[in-house]
Design an enzyme around this catalytic site. Structure first.
Site, PDB file in Angstrom:
ATOM      1  N   ASP A   1      -4.655  -6.113   9.456  1.00 16.32           N
ATOM      2  CA  ASP A   1      -4.534  -6.555  10.838  1.00 16.32           C
ATOM      3  C   ASP A   1      -4.454  -5.342  11.770  1.00 16.32           C
ATOM      4  O   ASP A   1      -3.677  -5.314  12.707  1.00 16.32           O
ATOM      5  CB  ASP A   1      -3.309  -7.462  11.015  1.00 16.32           C
ATOM      6  CG  ASP A   1      -2.014  -6.822  10.510  1.00 16.32           C
ATOM      7  OD1 ASP A   1      -2.057  -5.649  10.074  1.00 16.32           O
ATOM      8  OD2 ASP A   1      -0.966  -7.486  10.553  1.00 16.32           O
TER       9      ASP A   1
ATOM     10  N   ASP B   1       9.011  -0.778   2.824  1.00 18.60           N
ATOM     11  CA  ASP B   1       9.054   0.102   3.992  1.00 18.60           C
ATOM     12  C   ASP B   1      10.490   0.467   4.363  1.00 18.60           C
ATOM     13  O   ASP B   1      10.795   1.642   4.641  1.00 18.60           O
ATOM     14  CB  ASP B   1       8.323  -0.516   5.185  1.00 18.60           C
ATOM     15  CG  ASP B   1       8.688  -1.975   5.419  1.00 18.60           C
ATOM     16  OD1 ASP B   1       9.422  -2.559   4.598  1.00 18.60           O
ATOM     17  OD2 ASP B   1       8.243  -2.528   6.445  1.00 18.60           O
TER      18      ASP B   1
END
Length: 444
Positions: free
Chosen positions: A211, A287
């Site tokens: 994206d 992350d």
């Protein structure tokens, strides 16, 4: 007399019978020998024919051997000529130049799952700038799962290599109510990076998501910063993202910073760092795991002021968290920066502390209430002291930047200092309690 004559006739009859018998035996024996002789002659004729055929085959093979020897001599002569040519090219330095061009800077992998329309937009954006540097940045799409439209879309591009991660192992979350998507994503990342680093043998990998759009100078940016990643082991990764990269907070596309906070969203990692991370890769939330001090071990990240990636993913695993406020307004760089002509050595650890300190100490300190108004009335850079996390969040809220912290570090911070543009080109420095001491700046 008659008896003697009768006996004589009987003996003649016996003699005639014996003679006839002997003649018949002789005739039969001669016939057998004749047949054997005929068979021997026929066998001799066959042997002669086979011998002639064998002689012809040997002659043909000898001719082929002669031809092959002549071809071998010709190829040896051509090889000799090529060796002379290669030696001449190496003497002129062209051989080394060719070798360098054939070594990729980094593989680029787009991580995909089940959004075929998003993937198409991302691939088109990447190919727009990657085609001219395809040998330096080979492109991969790694799909997690078997969504047919995503696979079909990825395979429709000849310019990329398709990878598919099929994981049928059940997911067991650590806490009730957690989304299993974050566990699947972590597994996919490990599988893809293991494959690119260890199977395909790349020395660096740039990770994108399905994206994202990229800036025109995306590849030049990463090619120039790859040298920093190799030389300075205090740099854990290079990112193309700035969490406070919204249009109202950025100005200069040439400015880069070091940060103690992992930005993600378009980042380059070296194999030596992956060798360390792969064996202990987390089950989920990879992350945030990288943002823990126990994992980054006080190593830092290079980030730009103006983003080189744009995240358009309103719908995904994070359920659109922060999209309208922080992601949609991001400024994607549209300026072609000549990175190859820039000296980026100021980002090396031993030089950057002084470089950043010189900028911070020139900023005018402001205190008290109405900080936004006070900053607006000052033309140049300003710095604002915060005391702790709640104090930082209060000030960040007034300016509209990210308030979030991870493991004691605000987003984008370097030694506790968060910098962003306010009244462009004015810079605001939000300074932590011990930041100036770490930089060696006197707060008098």
């Amino acid at each position: 007399m008659k008896k003697i004559l009768c006996d004589f006739r009987f003996l003649l009859f016996l003699a005639a019978a014996a003679f006839i018998y002997i003649q018949m035996r002789l005739f039969a024996t001669q016939s057998q020998y004749a047949d054997r002789l005929a068979d021997a002659i026929e066998s001799e004729d066959q042997c002669t024919s086979q011998l002639r055929t064998l002689i012809d085959q040997i002659s043909l093979q000898q001719g082929q051997i002669v031809s092959l020897e002549e071809e071998k001599q010709r190829l040896e002569q051509e090889c000799g000529q090529l060796k002379v040519l290669v030696q001449e090219l190496e003497r002129k330095g062209l051989g080394r130049l060719i070798d360098k061009e054939q070594v990729p800077v980094a593989a680029v992998v787009i991580m995909a799952c089940n959004r075929a329309d998003y993937l198409e937009r991302t691939v088109k954006s990447v190919l727009k700038y990657q085609s001219s540097v395809a040998s330096k940045f080979p492109l991969f799409v790694s799909q997690d799962g078997s969504h047919p439209a995503v696979k079909e879309k990825a395979l429709s591009y000849d310019q990329l290599t398709y990878m598919q991660h099929l994981d049928y192992e059940p997911v067991h979350t650590d806490r009730p109510g957690e989304l299993i998507a974050y566990y699947k994503i972590a597994r996919h990342y490990k599988w893809a990076l293991d494959g690119l680093f260890y199977k395909h043998k790349f020395s660096r990998v740039i990770i994108l998501e399905d994206d994202m759009e990229i800036a025109p100078d995306f590849f030049d940016y990463f090619e120039s910063t790859a040298a920093l990643l190799d030389k300075d082991k205090s740099i854990m990764a290079v990112s193309s993202w700035n969490d406070n990269g919204q249009k109202q907070f950025v100005h200069d596309p040439k400015v880069l910073y070091r940060s103690d906070f992992f930005p993600g969203l378009g980042w380059m990692l070296a194999r030596s760092t992956w060798d360390e991370l792969s064996p202990k890769w987390p089950k989920a939330y990879w992350d945030d795991w990288l943002r823990l001090k126990e994992n980054h071990k006080d190593r830092q990240f290079i980030r730009p002021e103006v983003c080189r990636t744009y995240n358009f993913g309103e719908h995904g695993s994070s359920l659109g968290q922060f999209f309208k406020q922080y992601l949609e307004p991001i400024k994607l760089n549209d300026v072609l920066v000549d990175w190859k002509s820039m000296d980026l050595n100021y980002l090396m650890e031993d030089k950057y502390v002084k470089h950043f300190a010189d900028i911070v100490k020139k900023a005018k300190p402001i205190r008290g209430t109405d900080l936004v108004l006070k900053a607006r009335n000052i033309g140049g850079d300003v710095r604002i002291q915060y005391n702790d996390q709640p104090d930082f969040e209060r000030i960040a809220r007034q300016f509209g930047i990210f308030e979030e912290w991870k493991d004691g570090v605000p987003r984008t911070a370097y030694k506790g200092i968060v910098v962003f543009r306010y009244q462009i080109p004015q810079r605001i420095f939000l300074v932590g309690p011990g930041s100036l001491v770490q930089l060696g700046v006197n707060d008098s």
